[in-house]
Every structure is written in C-alpha cells, then in structure tokens.
Design a protein around this motif. Sequence first.
Motif, PDB file in Angstrom:
ATOM      1  N   CYS A 116      77.139  57.578 -25.081  1.00  0.00           N
ATOM      2  CA  CYS A 116      76.825  56.243 -25.572  1.00  0.00           C
ATOM      3  C   CYS A 116      75.315  56.069 -25.521  1.00  0.00           C
ATOM      4  O   CYS A 116      74.651  56.533 -24.592  1.00  0.00           O
ATOM      5  CB  CYS A 116      77.510  55.172 -24.730  1.00  0.00           C
ATOM      6  SG  CYS A 116      79.304  55.133 -24.945  1.00  0.00           S
ATOM      7  N   TYR A 122      76.917  57.498 -19.417  1.00  0.00           N
ATOM      8  CA  TYR A 122      77.992  57.339 -20.405  1.00  0.00           C
ATOM      9  C   TYR A 122      78.161  58.653 -21.174  1.00  0.00           C
ATOM     10  O   TYR A 122      77.921  58.726 -22.381  1.00  0.00           O
ATOM     11  CB  TYR A 122      77.646  56.222 -21.384  1.00  0.00           C
ATOM     12  CG  TYR A 122      77.671  54.816 -20.836  1.00  0.00           C
ATOM     13  CD1 TYR A 122      78.441  54.472 -19.740  1.00  0.00           C
ATOM     14  CD2 TYR A 122      76.929  53.811 -21.439  1.00  0.00           C
ATOM     15  CE1 TYR A 122      78.470  53.177 -19.248  1.00  0.00           C
ATOM     16  CE2 TYR A 122      76.948  52.502 -20.964  1.00  0.00           C
ATOM     17  CZ  TYR A 122      77.720  52.196 -19.868  1.00  0.00           C
ATOM     18  OH  TYR A 122      77.748  50.907 -19.393  1.00  0.00           O
ATOM     19  N   LEU A 141      85.248  55.762 -23.927  1.00  0.00           N
ATOM     20  CA  LEU A 141      84.107  55.397 -24.769  1.00  0.00           C
ATOM     21  C   LEU A 141      84.179  53.937 -25.204  1.00  0.00           C
ATOM     22  O   LEU A 141      83.164  53.227 -25.221  1.00  0.00           O
ATOM     23  CB  LEU A 141      84.060  56.306 -26.005  1.00  0.00           C
ATOM     24  CG  LEU A 141      83.723  57.784 -25.760  1.00  0.00           C
ATOM     25  CD1 LEU A 141      83.949  58.585 -27.036  1.00  0.00           C
ATOM     26  CD2 LEU A 141      82.289  57.945 -25.272  1.00  0.00           C
ATOM     27  N   TRP A 144      83.076  51.737 -22.399  1.00  0.00           N
ATOM     28  CA  TRP A 144      81.624  51.795 -22.236  1.00  0.00           C
ATOM     29  C   TRP A 144      80.895  50.999 -23.313  1.00  0.00           C
ATOM     30  O   TRP A 144      79.915  50.317 -23.032  1.00  0.00           O
ATOM     31  CB  TRP A 144      81.160  53.246 -22.267  1.00  0.00           C
ATOM     32  CG  TRP A 144      81.517  54.030 -21.040  1.00  0.00           C
ATOM     33  CD1 TRP A 144      81.854  53.540 -19.809  1.00  0.00           C
ATOM     34  CD2 TRP A 144      81.563  55.464 -20.918  1.00  0.00           C
ATOM     35  NE1 TRP A 144      82.104  54.564 -18.932  1.00  0.00           N
ATOM     36  CE2 TRP A 144      81.932  55.750 -19.578  1.00  0.00           C
ATOM     37  CE3 TRP A 144      81.338  56.516 -21.800  1.00  0.00           C
ATOM     38  CZ2 TRP A 144      82.063  57.058 -19.117  1.00  0.00           C
ATOM     39  CZ3 TRP A 144      81.454  57.809 -21.337  1.00  0.00           C
ATOM     40  CH2 TRP A 144      81.827  58.080 -20.016  1.00  0.00           C
ATOM     41  N   LEU A 145      81.372  51.082 -24.547  1.00  0.00           N
ATOM     42  CA  LEU A 145      80.707  50.372 -25.641  1.00  0.00           C
ATOM     43  C   LEU A 145      80.736  48.862 -25.438  1.00  0.00           C
ATOM     44  O   LEU A 145      79.847  48.150 -25.935  1.00  0.00           O
ATOM     45  CB  LEU A 145      81.360  50.728 -26.982  1.00  0.00           C
ATOM     46  CG  LEU A 145      81.083  52.132 -27.529  1.00  0.00           C
ATOM     47  CD1 LEU A 145      81.882  52.373 -28.809  1.00  0.00           C
ATOM     48  CD2 LEU A 145      79.592  52.336 -27.788  1.00  0.00           C
ATOM     49  N   PRO A 163      74.861  49.480 -28.957  1.00  0.00           N
ATOM     50  CA  PRO A 163      75.850  50.434 -28.423  1.00  0.00           C
ATOM     51  C   PRO A 163      76.503  51.250 -29.538  1.00  0.00           C
ATOM     52  O   PRO A 163      77.133  50.707 -30.435  1.00  0.00           O
ATOM     53  CB  PRO A 163      76.862  49.527 -27.723  1.00  0.00           C
ATOM     54  CG  PRO A 163      76.728  48.205 -28.398  1.00  0.00           C
ATOM     55  CD  PRO A 163      75.307  48.077 -28.836  1.00  0.00           C
ATOM     56  N   ARG A 164      76.312  52.549 -29.476  1.00  0.00           N
ATOM     57  CA  ARG A 164      76.898  53.493 -30.434  1.00  0.00           C
ATOM     58  C   ARG A 164      77.299  54.750 -29.675  1.00  0.00           C
ATOM     59  O   ARG A 164      76.990  54.889 -28.500  1.00  0.00           O
ATOM     60  CB  ARG A 164      75.881  53.850 -31.529  1.00  0.00           C
ATOM     61  CG  ARG A 164      75.447  52.680 -32.401  1.00  0.00           C
ATOM     62  CD  ARG A 164      74.096  52.945 -33.034  1.00  0.00           C
ATOM     63  NE  ARG A 164      73.053  53.015 -32.016  1.00  0.00           N
ATOM     64  CZ  ARG A 164      71.805  53.373 -32.271  1.00  0.00           C
ATOM     65  NH1 ARG A 164      71.435  53.717 -33.495  1.00  0.00           N
ATOM     66  NH2 ARG A 164      70.906  53.405 -31.297  1.00  0.00           N
ATOM     67  N   VAL A 165      77.969  55.651 -30.361  1.00  0.00           N
ATOM     68  CA  VAL A 165      78.366  56.924 -29.758  1.00  0.00           C
ATOM     69  C   VAL A 165      77.661  58.052 -30.495  1.00  0.00           C
ATOM     70  O   VAL A 165      77.651  58.094 -31.736  1.00  0.00           O
ATOM     71  CB  VAL A 165      79.889  57.139 -29.814  1.00  0.00           C
ATOM     72  CG1 VAL A 165      80.260  58.500 -29.231  1.00  0.00           C
ATOM     73  CG2 VAL A 165      80.618  56.031 -29.063  1.00  0.00           C
TER      74      VAL A 165
END
Length: 328
Positions: A116, A122, A141, A144-145, A163-165
């Motif tokens: 993240c 993360y 995930l 976490w986001l 917030p991104r992955v």
Amino acid sequence: MTGFQRAFDRTEKLGWRCALGVVDRLSPRLATRLVHRREYGQRLELDDPRDFNDKLQWLKLYGDRRGLSRCADKYAVREFAAERGCAVALSRLIGLYESVDAIDWEELPARFALKCTHGCGYNVIIDDKRKADERAVKRRLQRWLKERYARRYLEYHYDAIPPRVLAEEYIETATGGVPVDYKVYCFHGRPRVVLVCTDRGGDMRFDFHDPAWQRLELNDRKHQSAEDVDRPQALDQMLELAERLSRGFVFVRVDFYEREGRAVLGEMTFTPGANVSRRYNAYGQRYLGDLIELTQVGRRCRHDREVTAGRSLSFNGTVQGADNGGHE
C-alpha cells in the motif's frame, strides 16, 4: 488472549485514537507529547531537543514538510528517484491499483510483492502464487486501504498520500530467503549511518555501521548479530544514491536491498519508528541527535549554540523539502 480481552483492547485503542484526534485538532504539539509519552515512555523535549527522537518530533511539528509526502508515497517516490538520476535502483513495476477489486490475480506473475502506498508495514510478499490465499491477501489489503496510517502516531505527511496498491517484482536472493534490509540514515544531504536488518523472517538483528563499515554501538548488544555483518557489494552505490535522494532534506532514511551486487531502492522514511523508536540506546539517541543541526532550519536551541560555536548560524532558506532540493 480471550475474546473479551481482544474486544477490550480494540475499544481502548479506538477510544485513544478518537481522543487523540480531538487533542490534535486543538494542539498538535500537545497531541505529539501525549503520543511520545504513551509509546516511548519518556517526556518529549521540544524547547531544547538533543536526542534523535526528540529532534525528529520537533522537525515533524515545525520543519518544512514540502516534498515529504511525495517521497514517502511508495509509488510517487519512483518518479522522484528518476528525477534525481536514481532510476537504476528502481525495481520493476508490475501494476498500480486504485482498489483491491482492480487487482487481476491471474495476470500477476508467480512471485511478486504488494504494497500500500500510504504507510509503512503494508506489505505482502508472495513467493508462490499457487500457495497464496488470494481472498485473505485481498481482505488484508482492503483493510489497510481503509486505514488512515497518519493518524496512528501523527505522522502528518502520510495524510496527503492517496491509498493505492502497488505491485512490484519479487526481490531474488542467492539463498532464496528474505533479502537483507540496508537503511541509510542521511543528515543534511549526507549518508552518515547504515542500519543492517537481518533475519527479518525470525529473530531480527539490527547492526549499525558508519559509511566505512565500522560498527557503531547505537543499540543494545542483545539486538545485534553475534558475528560481524558482511559489507554489501553495493554499499558504495547505496551511499551515492542515498546522497542524491537526500539532498535538500534535514533528515531522511533511504532503504535499499541488494540484488546481484546492485542496489534496489525500498523506500524513503522521514519518521523512522514514528519518532518513538526504542531501537536505540541512550548513546545512540544522542549520537544520532547530534547529527541534526536545527540551526540550519532556522531554530536555535541551547545545545545547538554549544555544538556550533565558532560556525556560521545564518539560515539561507528552506533546507528540508524535496520541492526545494529537486529543482536546483
């Protein structure tokens, strides 16, 4: 731990964060003091800081934050590194996802890393996709986001990171284990200390060195490796890259891995251990604290006047902030 205890802990944590949020809106200084006392167990000295944690807390409250969010962003730091001539150290990008639903599991390679972008820790390392639980990974995930990482310990620069992955290539090691982590502590644009983290999959060891690879006793012996840690082949490259990336910042820790004798950039961190780390001993706190001269950011403390006697105390503009250092 019983279900009742877990429920109590969650309630207590939620109550603490709600109360901290209220205090922070009224007085970030007081809120930071409360966090410091709760997590570090000591009074925070802001009027005349000398220890490393104290000076980092001072910088968090009163330093220039421009550029910090960009460099702490796990994705945006890639562009920053390229601008600084450090693209050679970037791992291969597989994908960037605005949501967990956008991740196409079937399209991912057999091994990869998911991160993240808006916090630390993360990370999910997948060394065999066939054995991984896709649903469990995506649930983690997703959780976490939704978290506001910045609110945990008031690391304000994380608030501005979307917030991104991020999916990146899997970092290979000669033995197939978890790669050694090399963390370069940079002060006023100069690499001064290298922390080596080994056995990250088990009983972690933390060993500090200077750039000449002499051991520094900045933490307790019980947390150090029993034997001397080998100097990485890519140390000179790490130090050169760290110097480029840290230019314009009062303090930043630049993390690397080593792959086939080459440095691989991990991340850039401005608040290691959320500025409440217990990793350092008393000598380490003072040693690292002395490497930050707050006079260079327009701040005069009693101790700074002592250690800078005979030197110029003039302040010629913003020091900390990648926006300043990146457009020279």
